[in-house]
Design a protein around this motif. Sequence first.
Motif, PDB file in Angstrom:
ATOM      1  N   PRO A 436       0.804  -1.237   0.000  1.00 39.93           N
ATOM      2  CA  PRO A 436       0.000   0.000   0.000  1.00 39.93           C
ATOM      3  C   PRO A 436       0.825   1.269   0.000  1.00 39.93           C
ATOM      4  O   PRO A 436       0.407   2.293  -0.555  1.00 39.93           O
ATOM      5  N   ASP A 437       2.015   1.244   0.617  1.00 42.52           N
ATOM      6  CA  ASP A 437       2.868   2.433   0.631  1.00 42.52           C
ATOM      7  C   ASP A 437       3.797   2.504  -0.578  1.00 42.52           C
ATOM      8  O   ASP A 437       4.615   3.408  -0.682  1.00 42.52           O
ATOM      9  N   HIS A 438       3.691   1.537  -1.508  1.00 41.14           N
ATOM     10  CA  HIS A 438       4.497   1.482  -2.738  1.00 41.14           C
ATOM     11  C   HIS A 438       5.985   1.320  -2.460  1.00 41.14           C
ATOM     12  O   HIS A 438       6.803   1.531  -3.349  1.00 41.14           O
ATOM     13  N   ARG A 439       6.344   0.920  -1.258  1.00 46.56           N
ATOM     14  CA  ARG A 439       7.754   0.735  -0.921  1.00 46.56           C
ATOM     15  C   ARG A 439       8.268  -0.623  -1.400  1.00 46.56           C
ATOM     16  O   ARG A 439       9.426  -0.760  -1.804  1.00 46.56           O
ATOM     17  N   LEU A 501      -1.901 -10.981  -7.384  1.00 44.17           N
ATOM     18  CA  LEU A 501      -1.710 -10.967  -5.932  1.00 44.17           C
ATOM     19  C   LEU A 501      -2.064  -9.591  -5.390  1.00 44.17           C
ATOM     20  O   LEU A 501      -2.213  -8.631  -6.150  1.00 44.17           O
ATOM     21  N   ASP A 502      -2.186  -9.501  -4.069  1.00 44.03           N
ATOM     22  CA  ASP A 502      -2.497  -8.211  -3.450  1.00 44.03           C
ATOM     23  C   ASP A 502      -1.809  -8.139  -2.088  1.00 44.03           C
ATOM     24  O   ASP A 502      -1.551  -9.163  -1.453  1.00 44.03           O
ATOM     25  N   VAL A 503      -1.523  -6.915  -1.662  1.00 45.21           N
ATOM     26  CA  VAL A 503      -0.768  -6.687  -0.430  1.00 45.21           C
ATOM     27  C   VAL A 503      -1.527  -5.685   0.429  1.00 45.21           C
ATOM     28  O   VAL A 503      -1.963  -4.641  -0.057  1.00 45.21           O
ATOM     29  N   SER A 504      -1.696  -6.016   1.704  1.00 47.37           N
ATOM     30  CA  SER A 504      -2.264  -5.079   2.669  1.00 47.37           C
ATOM     31  C   SER A 504      -1.161  -4.619   3.615  1.00 47.37           C
ATOM     32  O   SER A 504       0.011  -4.902   3.401  1.00 47.37           O
ATOM     33  N   ARG A 505      -1.530  -3.941   4.678  1.00 44.97           N
ATOM     34  CA  ARG A 505      -0.525  -3.443   5.608  1.00 44.97           C
ATOM     35  C   ARG A 505       0.285  -4.586   6.232  1.00 44.97           C
ATOM     36  O   ARG A 505       1.501  -4.501   6.343  1.00 44.97           O
ATOM     37  N   ALA A 541      -8.015  -9.745  -3.607  1.00 49.23           N
ATOM     38  CA  ALA A 541      -7.985  -8.306  -3.321  1.00 49.23           C
ATOM     39  C   ALA A 541      -8.409  -8.058  -1.887  1.00 49.23           C
ATOM     40  O   ALA A 541      -9.490  -8.488  -1.463  1.00 49.23           O
ATOM     41  N   PHE A 542      -7.547  -7.356  -1.120  1.00 44.33           N
ATOM     42  CA  PHE A 542      -7.899  -6.889   0.213  1.00 44.33           C
ATOM     43  C   PHE A 542      -8.682  -5.585   0.097  1.00 44.33           C
ATOM     44  O   PHE A 542      -8.410  -4.761  -0.783  1.00 44.33           O
ATOM     45  N   SER A 543      -9.604  -5.388   1.007  1.00 41.27           N
ATOM     46  CA  SER A 543     -10.225  -4.071   1.108  1.00 41.27           C
ATOM     47  C   SER A 543      -9.174  -3.074   1.576  1.00 41.27           C
ATOM     48  O   SER A 543      -8.480  -3.322   2.561  1.00 41.27           O
ATOM     49  N   PRO A 544      -9.005  -1.939   0.898  1.00 40.88           N
ATOM     50  CA  PRO A 544      -7.968  -0.968   1.299  1.00 40.88           C
ATOM     51  C   PRO A 544      -8.252  -0.323   2.646  1.00 40.88           C
ATOM     52  O   PRO A 544      -7.345   0.215   3.273  1.00 40.88           O
ATOM     53  N   MET A 545      -9.490  -0.392   3.112  1.00 47.43           N
ATOM     54  CA  MET A 545      -9.834   0.217   4.396  1.00 47.43           C
ATOM     55  C   MET A 545      -9.982  -0.811   5.513  1.00 47.43           C
ATOM     56  O   MET A 545     -10.101  -0.446   6.673  1.00 47.43           O
ATOM     57  N   GLU A 546      -9.956  -2.100   5.160  1.00 43.84           N
ATOM     58  CA  GLU A 546     -10.199  -3.137   6.164  1.00 43.84           C
ATOM     59  C   GLU A 546      -9.498  -4.411   5.702  1.00 43.84           C
ATOM     60  O   GLU A 546     -10.054  -5.183   4.912  1.00 43.84           O
ATOM     61  N   GLN A 547      -8.274  -4.643   6.173  1.00 42.65           N
ATOM     62  CA  GLN A 547      -7.518  -5.785   5.692  1.00 42.65           C
ATOM     63  C   GLN A 547      -8.067  -7.130   6.190  1.00 42.65           C
ATOM     64  O   GLN A 547      -7.594  -8.187   5.770  1.00 42.65           O
ATOM     65  N   GLU A 548      -9.082  -7.089   7.055  1.00 44.06           N
ATOM     66  CA  GLU A 548      -9.735  -8.315   7.500  1.00 44.06           C
ATOM     67  C   GLU A 548     -10.852  -8.734   6.560  1.00 44.06           C
ATOM     68  O   GLU A 548     -11.626  -9.642   6.868  1.00 44.06           O
ATOM     69  N   LEU A 549     -10.930  -8.097   5.404  1.00 43.02           N
ATOM     70  CA  LEU A 549     -11.858  -8.475   4.337  1.00 43.02           C
ATOM     71  C   LEU A 549     -11.060  -8.761   3.077  1.00 43.02           C
ATOM     72  O   LEU A 549     -10.273  -7.930   2.624  1.00 43.02           O
ATOM     73  N   LEU A 550     -11.252  -9.944   2.512  1.00 41.84           N
ATOM     74  CA  LEU A 550     -10.530 -10.368   1.312  1.00 41.84           C
ATOM     75  C   LEU A 550     -11.511 -10.967   0.322  1.00 41.84           C
ATOM     76  O   LEU A 550     -12.443 -11.692   0.711  1.00 41.84           O
ATOM     77  N   LEU A 551     -11.298 -10.674  -0.961  1.00 43.15           N
ATOM     78  CA  LEU A 551     -12.078 -11.277  -2.042  1.00 43.15           C
ATOM     79  C   LEU A 551     -11.185 -12.174  -2.871  1.00 43.15           C
ATOM     80  O   LEU A 551     -10.009 -11.877  -3.085  1.00 43.15           O
ATOM     81  N   THR A 552     -11.737 -13.293  -3.355  1.00 45.07           N
ATOM     82  CA  THR A 552     -11.012 -14.182  -4.258  1.00 45.07           C
ATOM     83  C   THR A 552     -11.876 -14.470  -5.468  1.00 45.07           C
ATOM     84  O   THR A 552     -13.099 -14.650  -5.349  1.00 45.07           O
ATOM     85  N   ALA A 553     -11.250 -14.506  -6.648  1.00 42.44           N
ATOM     86  CA  ALA A 553     -11.961 -14.748  -7.909  1.00 42.44           C
ATOM     87  C   ALA A 553     -11.383 -15.982  -8.575  1.00 42.44           C
ATOM     88  O   ALA A 553     -10.169 -16.181  -8.585  1.00 42.44           O
ATOM     89  N   SER A 554     -12.264 -16.789  -9.173  1.00 35.54           N
ATOM     90  CA  SER A 554     -11.829 -18.099  -9.631  1.00 35.54           C
ATOM     91  C   SER A 554     -12.394 -18.450 -11.002  1.00 35.54           C
ATOM     92  O   SER A 554     -13.368 -17.855 -11.475  1.00 35.54           O
ATOM     93  N   ASP A 555     -11.753 -19.450 -11.612  1.00 40.00           N
ATOM     94  CA  ASP A 555     -12.275 -20.024 -12.850  1.00 40.00           C
ATOM     95  C   ASP A 555     -13.591 -20.745 -12.634  1.00 40.00           C
ATOM     96  O   ASP A 555     -14.269 -21.113 -13.606  1.00 40.00           O
TER      97      ASP A 555
END
Length: 591
Positions: A436-439, A501-505, A541-555
């Motif tokens: 999230p901090d692009h580091r 992939l996705d990264v949260s805090r 994808a993590f929610s940017p405001m709540e990392q305790e929420l995650l979505l997954t997309a599949s075939d």
Amino acid sequence: MDVGGNPLLPDSILYEIFLYLDHVDVLSATLVCQQWHAVARDEFLWKELFYRYYRISREVPRHPAAVSWYDEFQRLYDTIPCVEVQTLKEHSDQVLHLSFSHSGYLFATCSKDCTVKIWNNELDISLLHSSNMRPYNWSYTQFSQFNSDDSLLLVSGVFVGPHNSSSGEIAVISMENFLLLSRVRNKPYDVFGCWLNETNLISGNLHRIGHITSCSVLWLNNAFQGIESENVNVVKRLFKIQNLNASTIRTVMVADCSRYDSPDLLLDYGEQLAAASTSPCQVFDLGSDSEEEEAKPKQNLTSELAAQESPEDGSVMAGGGLQQFLDDIMEGRVRPLMTEKELETKVAELLARNRTKPPELNLVPTDGHSKKKYLIFTTGCLTYSPHQIGIKQILPHQMTTAGPVLGEERRSDEFFDSLDHVIDIHGHIIGMGLSPDHRYLYVNSRAWPQDCIISDPMQPPPIAEEIDLHVFDLKTMKEVKRALRAHRAYTPNDECFFIFLDVSRDFVASGAEDRHGYIWDRHYNICLAKLQHNDVVNSVAFSPMEQELLLTASDDATIKVWRSPRSVRIQQARKPRPRKLLFSWLLNQKS
């Protein structure tokens, strides 16, 4: 783990458990809870339990934000989004990508059914809008991204053009009324595209020069091309980069350097950052076994050839070098004999040697360049499968379509742009994501055999089934930590595929071809959860405001919603209890 050892049971629950046991009275239950409270707050006990349970090296310190080992144990158990709470089935085909708005109120999904769907992220997620892209001759949608103020949505897809030749196209959709504002050609389609700022997006184009030589051009486009004045530039060439050995520029993204000095989480444990920042490195190879080779700075392929073959005074120009090379071939001085592809690559390198703009040597952000951004993309130099990460600075004056068009500000002898930095992964790159901090840059890759030699660029090496998740510090341009592992992929190396992939805090998540999504802790480098689907998991994808929420997309054509045990308990506690339970209790009391 028994009741007395469960770190997540509060004292009140333990008291109730002991009280309901027939052989325990109120006094005994109280004493047991007092003893438990003393044990539960024993830092030495929880530290030992933490290292043993998660099998972490004792050299790894506690998370910098943790108050105690007890709280840290509870965090890794109770805040991981691993409880499935909802399954979305509105797509009719494989779901390829997920993206949240920056506010977290909306998210978008792309699918093989050629729609992009926009959803309301509420307690019970609901569909807000669906756009069908088939009327625009799209085959399917593959990627989406909200701009920084969430007013526009970039949607990337595969466009079926003349003679059934597939290339990419980018559409911009207004979030105010869901109208299509503009469309931009994007070639190849796996460039995907990305936002540079609120109103400008980056696309790609590809020009063939030879059989395995090409040129990638990256364009800056205004999102409002259809309504801008004819006297205002709506497109501008950013970079023109030479491709060798059938490679191309793909998977572009933009990293903002402004937060490098105040990251959300440092991953180096203290000494690595200071050591890495003092040793400049332009290119490093993850396939090298020698510490000396890893410590020695390398240059890209074109620069190496220039250093080896050009006189020190630089008096021989590209034409002279090419003529000498051709004379050597005619007189038989080039051994061993080159194949046609090797010859084409060599000639292309010599032609471009003195027509390429030199790289920017200083990539470390300074106070005066806090607005500097990096363009990051996958590329290669040995074969067509993406095996390198290219990094190019975008300076402030390049962040608008205003000014000279089509690279007119460039000198006539600077035909190509060189890369400012190259990271060699020594494997097939199948996904990238920024913290999230692009580091930090996280990279999914499937490794090549350790000592493989690529003799034909059209035949890349075999790739491992195990996926390595590498982590790079974009401030120092160094790899940090060991690669994360757990997920697998099975698609052969000659087919195009991508695992987002996705990264949260605190966490990083990835899809996989083994029908699971995966979650790791960024600080401890450990896998925390496997999230099951019925087919390949393409995106997370993590929610940017709540990392305790995650979505997954599949075939399997579904999107699954995952929440942490803690958030599930909180939501259940907020729900009103049914009145019939109270009524039954009153009846029992009267009887």
